[in-house]
Scaffold this motif. Structure first.
Motif, PDB file in Angstrom:
ATOM      1  N   VAL A  75     -19.153  21.294  10.279  1.00 29.61           N
ATOM      2  CA  VAL A  75     -18.740  21.723   8.947  1.00 29.61           C
ATOM      3  C   VAL A  75     -20.006  21.880   8.113  1.00 29.61           C
ATOM      4  N   VAL A  76     -20.082  22.981   7.368  1.00 27.46           N
ATOM      5  CA  VAL A  76     -21.241  23.205   6.494  1.00 27.46           C
ATOM      6  C   VAL A  76     -20.746  23.417   5.065  1.00 27.46           C
ATOM      7  N   ALA A  77     -21.218  22.589   4.158  1.00 23.82           N
ATOM      8  CA  ALA A  77     -20.898  22.765   2.738  1.00 23.82           C
ATOM      9  C   ALA A  77     -22.032  23.547   2.092  1.00 23.82           C
ATOM     10  N   ILE A  78     -21.683  24.593   1.354  1.00 24.04           N
ATOM     11  CA  ILE A  78     -22.685  25.355   0.607  1.00 24.04           C
ATOM     12  C   ILE A  78     -22.658  24.849  -0.833  1.00 24.04           C
ATOM     13  N   VAL A  79     -23.822  24.345  -1.250  1.00 26.39           N
ATOM     14  CA  VAL A  79     -23.926  23.662  -2.540  1.00 26.39           C
ATOM     15  C   VAL A  79     -24.780  24.489  -3.498  1.00 26.39           C
ATOM     16  N   LEU A  80     -24.314  24.593  -4.726  1.00 26.51           N
ATOM     17  CA  LEU A  80     -25.033  25.332  -5.774  1.00 26.51           C
ATOM     18  C   LEU A  80     -25.383  24.382  -6.915  1.00 26.51           C
TER      19      LEU A  80
END
Ligand code: FMN
Length: 163
Positions: A75-80
């Protein structure tokens, strides 16, 4: 598979084989995300990779339609940053899912409806938000694979020389 075939054949998949994703393939996926262009080349996105079972189960409770996170090997979370542009995160996400699909790895974006929950589970510092989570895994056999939802016909979608 050429780029166009990859784009057209990729459908979001919520069931995965119990088969790990090789580190080399994961690195390719992350590289593809890294190479996405961003507004003013600010490169605002950061990626949090999750393989740990209990953590994935916890993250799955942060979304309303997120159960498949638990069964995805990666699982990859894309964080801003709080003021980061969603478009930049979207470009990273699409690069990643297409690079994965080119290697036969399926995926599905997952919304974190409870954003604070996602920040807590992933240990993300204040001043950030999780734009989207991507679940990755090898798809089930082609017979049981879903065909995806239909798309609006091109004639309805496209306006030429103005609306
Ligand atoms: C921004 C965004 C958020 C999404 N969130 C979820 C989600 O929380 N759970 C889920 O199962 N699918 C989610 N999806 C997947 C969509 O349901 C999927 O892209 C759409 O149904 C088209 O699927 P297809 O390409 O397989 O036809 C999301 C997609 C996008 C682009």
């Amino acid at each position: 598979m050429d780029a166009y075939t990859c784009i057209l054949s990729k459908r979001d998949t919520r069931a995965y084989q119990d088969r790990p994703i090789p580190e080399e393939s994961l690195r390719r996926i992350l590289q593809a995300g890294r190479m996405a262009g961003s507004a003013k080349n600010l490169q605002p996105c950061r990626f949090v990779v999750l393989k740990d079972g209990p953590k994935k189960e916890e993250l799955a409770t942060c979304g309303q339609f997120a159960q498949h996170i638990a069964s995805a090997p990666v699982v990859v979370a894309i964080v801003l940053p709080q003021d980061g542009r969603e478009f930049d995160a979207g470009r990273c996400a699409q690069n990643m899912v297409l690079a994965a699909w080119a290697k036969g790895i399926a995926s599905c974006p997952v919304t974190m409806h409870d954003g604070d929950c996602a920040l807590r589970v992933l240990g993300i510092p204040q001043g950030h938000r999780v734009s989207i989570v991507l679940a990755f895994g090898y798809p089930p056999s082609s017979g049981s694979r879903r065909k995806g939802t239909p798309r609006i016909p091109l004639e309805e979608l496209v306006h030429r020389e103005g609306w």
